[in-house]
Design an enzyme around this catalytic site. Sequence first.
Site, PDB file in Angstrom:
ATOM      1  N   ASN A 120       0.874  -1.175   0.000  1.00 24.74           N
ATOM      2  CA  ASN A 120       0.000   0.000   0.000  1.00 24.74           C
ATOM      3  C   ASN A 120       0.910   1.224   0.000  1.00 24.74           C
ATOM      4  O   ASN A 120       1.516   1.542   1.014  1.00 24.74           O
ATOM      5  CB  ASN A 120      -0.897  -0.023   1.249  1.00 24.74           C
ATOM      6  CG  ASN A 120      -1.729   1.244   1.376  1.00 24.74           C
ATOM      7  OD1 ASN A 120      -1.761   2.072   0.462  1.00 24.74           O
ATOM      8  ND2 ASN A 120      -2.405   1.387   2.512  1.00 24.74           N
ATOM      9  N   TRP A 121       0.998   1.855  -1.149  1.00 28.27           N
ATOM     10  CA  TRP A 121       1.920   2.999  -1.272  1.00 28.27           C
ATOM     11  C   TRP A 121       1.397   4.235  -0.557  1.00 28.27           C
ATOM     12  O   TRP A 121       2.125   5.209  -0.396  1.00 28.27           O
ATOM     13  CB  TRP A 121       2.170   3.317  -2.755  1.00 28.27           C
ATOM     14  CG  TRP A 121       2.983   2.297  -3.501  1.00 28.27           C
ATOM     15  CD1 TRP A 121       3.441   1.090  -3.030  1.00 28.27           C
ATOM     16  CD2 TRP A 121       3.445   2.385  -4.858  1.00 28.27           C
ATOM     17  NE1 TRP A 121       4.151   0.429  -4.004  1.00 28.27           N
ATOM     18  CE2 TRP A 121       4.170   1.207  -5.147  1.00 28.27           C
ATOM     19  CE3 TRP A 121       3.305   3.337  -5.866  1.00 28.27           C
ATOM     20  CZ2 TRP A 121       4.764   0.973  -6.396  1.00 28.27           C
ATOM     21  CZ3 TRP A 121       3.889   3.101  -7.109  1.00 28.27           C
ATOM     22  CH2 TRP A 121       4.618   1.930  -7.368  1.00 28.27           C
ATOM     23  N   LYS A 122       0.119   4.228  -0.183  1.00 23.34           N
ATOM     24  CA  LYS A 122      -0.500   5.404   0.451  1.00 23.34           C
ATOM     25  C   LYS A 122      -0.238   6.646  -0.409  1.00 23.34           C
ATOM     26  O   LYS A 122      -0.190   6.529  -1.644  1.00 23.34           O
ATOM     27  CB  LYS A 122       0.000   5.542   1.896  1.00 23.34           C
ATOM     28  CG  LYS A 122      -0.199   4.252   2.692  1.00 23.34           C
ATOM     29  CD  LYS A 122       0.000   4.408   4.177  1.00 23.34           C
ATOM     30  CE  LYS A 122      -0.196   3.064   4.861  1.00 23.34           C
ATOM     31  NZ  LYS A 122      -0.101   3.138   6.323  1.00 23.34           N
ATOM     32  N   HIS A 156      -9.557   1.230   4.819  1.00 25.56           N
ATOM     33  CA  HIS A 156      -8.293   1.389   5.531  1.00 25.56           C
ATOM     34  C   HIS A 156      -8.528   2.298   6.739  1.00 25.56           C
ATOM     35  O   HIS A 156      -9.326   3.240   6.672  1.00 25.56           O
ATOM     36  CB  HIS A 156      -7.231   1.993   4.604  1.00 25.56           C
ATOM     37  CG  HIS A 156      -5.859   1.906   5.190  1.00 25.56           C
ATOM     38  ND1 HIS A 156      -5.426   2.785   6.150  1.00 25.56           N
ATOM     39  CD2 HIS A 156      -4.848   1.016   4.998  1.00 25.56           C
ATOM     40  CE1 HIS A 156      -4.186   2.445   6.510  1.00 25.56           C
ATOM     41  NE2 HIS A 156      -3.820   1.376   5.828  1.00 25.56           N
ATOM     42  N   GLU A 196      -6.925   4.646   7.872  1.00 23.04           N
ATOM     43  CA  GLU A 196      -6.686   6.072   7.610  1.00 23.04           C
ATOM     44  C   GLU A 196      -7.904   6.717   6.958  1.00 23.04           C
ATOM     45  O   GLU A 196      -8.178   7.895   7.165  1.00 23.04           O
ATOM     46  CB  GLU A 196      -5.417   6.222   6.754  1.00 23.04           C
ATOM     47  CG  GLU A 196      -4.167   5.926   7.587  1.00 23.04           C
ATOM     48  CD  GLU A 196      -2.995   5.344   6.817  1.00 23.04           C
ATOM     49  OE1 GLU A 196      -2.980   5.398   5.575  1.00 23.04           O
ATOM     50  OE2 GLU A 196      -2.078   4.815   7.483  1.00 23.04           O
ATOM     51  N   GLU A 256      -5.445  -5.000  10.365  1.00 20.79           N
ATOM     52  CA  GLU A 256      -4.416  -3.985  10.602  1.00 20.79           C
ATOM     53  C   GLU A 256      -4.711  -3.271  11.919  1.00 20.79           C
ATOM     54  O   GLU A 256      -5.524  -2.329  11.945  1.00 20.79           O
ATOM     55  CB  GLU A 256      -4.414  -2.950   9.471  1.00 20.79           C
ATOM     56  CG  GLU A 256      -4.069  -3.524   8.115  1.00 20.79           C
ATOM     57  CD  GLU A 256      -3.448  -2.473   7.202  1.00 20.79           C
ATOM     58  OE1 GLU A 256      -2.366  -2.742   6.668  1.00 20.79           O
ATOM     59  OE2 GLU A 256      -4.020  -1.380   7.046  1.00 20.79           O
ATOM     60  N   GLY A 265       2.511   2.122  10.833  1.00 22.23           N
ATOM     61  CA  GLY A 265       3.482   3.206  10.720  1.00 22.23           C
ATOM     62  C   GLY A 265       4.202   3.533  12.021  1.00 22.23           C
ATOM     63  O   GLY A 265       4.892   4.542  12.117  1.00 22.23           O
ATOM     64  N   SER A 307       3.324  -2.311  10.291  1.00 20.57           N
ATOM     65  CA  SER A 307       4.768  -2.422  10.522  1.00 20.57           C
ATOM     66  C   SER A 307       5.321  -3.794  10.162  1.00 20.57           C
ATOM     67  O   SER A 307       6.285  -4.262  10.784  1.00 20.57           O
ATOM     68  CB  SER A 307       5.129  -2.037  11.966  1.00 20.57           C
ATOM     69  OG  SER A 307       4.767  -0.691  12.215  1.00 20.57           O
ATOM     70  N   GLY A 315       2.876  -1.146   4.231  1.00 21.97           N
ATOM     71  CA  GLY A 315       2.981   0.277   3.920  1.00 21.97           C
ATOM     72  C   GLY A 315       4.420   0.666   3.640  1.00 21.97           C
ATOM     73  O   GLY A 315       4.943   0.471   2.541  1.00 21.97           O
ATOM     74  N   GLY A 316       5.093   1.197   4.649  1.00 15.02           N
ATOM     75  CA  GLY A 316       6.440   1.742   4.488  1.00 15.02           C
ATOM     76  C   GLY A 316       7.416   0.822   3.769  1.00 15.02           C
ATOM     77  O   GLY A 316       8.140   1.259   2.863  1.00 15.02           O
TER      78      GLY A 316
HETATM   79  P1  13P Z   1       3.025   0.255   7.652  1.00 15.25           P
HETATM   80  O1  13P Z   1       3.518  -1.030   7.056  1.00 15.25           O
HETATM   81  O2  13P Z   1       3.768   1.464   7.186  1.00 15.25           O
HETATM   82  O3  13P Z   1       2.893   0.157   9.146  1.00 15.25           O
HETATM   83  O4  13P Z   1       1.528   0.474   7.093  1.00 15.25           O
HETATM   84  C1  13P Z   1       0.635  -0.576   7.186  1.00 15.25           C
HETATM   85  C2  13P Z   1      -0.576  -0.226   6.431  1.00 15.25           C
HETATM   86  O5  13P Z   1      -1.344   0.638   6.834  1.00 15.25           O
HETATM   87  C3  13P Z   1      -0.815  -0.906   5.156  1.00 15.25           C
HETATM   88  O6  13P Z   1      -2.086  -0.640   4.669  1.00 15.25           O
END
Ligand code: 13P
Length: 253
Positions: A8-10, A99, A101, A170, A176, A214, A235-236
């Site tokens: 997920n590149w966000k 998600h 967010e 999640e 994050g 994470s 994510g990251g």
């Molecule tokens: P991180 O891997 O950066 O914690 O993000 C997880 C996430 O929200 C994937 O959708």
Amino acid sequence: MKKLIAGNWKLNGSLAANEALLTELAQGLQASPAACDVVVCTPAPYLAQVHALKSAQSALAVLEVGGQDVSTQASGAYTGEISAAMLKELGCRYVIVGHSERRQYHGETDALVADKAKAALAAGITPIVCVGETLAEREAGRTEEVVKRQLAAVIHANGHCISEIVVAYEPVWAIGTGKTASPEEAQAVHAVLRAQLKAATDQSARIKLLYGGSMNAANAASLLAQSDIDGGLIGGAALKAADFLKIIAAASV
Ligand code: 13P
């Protein structure tokens, strides 16, 4: 079941950065092909670019492209929205819905998330439905109740089509933050979700349950070794080719 690794590149990327990332991924996958399913969920403006890059490089054949959100509406006066048909036309096989967010910053409710999953399914796109508790909810002992409520809304709205979804657990406190749920903590929630899906459909064995929060190159293997963890939503670490490739390798054993 083949595992699924979803990036997920966000809100990250640029034309140049995406090309560099995909080129590096292609080199890595050429040297060591993935034995799992792989998807990158990019910002909508880059879907066409990423789909074109994938089509141009045979080493990226395994890669699927996904969106990060979808409208409940098919078309019309809904400024800023993107329909499932549009995502499909741009080559998306998956889309993330619900998600945390989006729930947190855009007020998305369980009912809206369920309708987004429905819109995706109607267009032949697999929704990756995210569920997860906040730190306060976990500390109050409400984790099970929260994730079951979030998933129940999607089950209720989608009937027998529920077998076509992917679920991502999640925990909000792990996103994050560098704080991962332990493999045992994650597995315990996955087992709850698995049981809920089993009660909803006799096709539950085909539904993939991803862990997200994470997940990285160092902890992926131990999380993916859990019996009800069928992949990851990353994510990251999905923005760094070397790390994403290590996670793909951990899911390919
Ligand atoms: P991180 O891997 O950066 O914690 O993000 C997880 C996430 O929200 C994937 O959708």
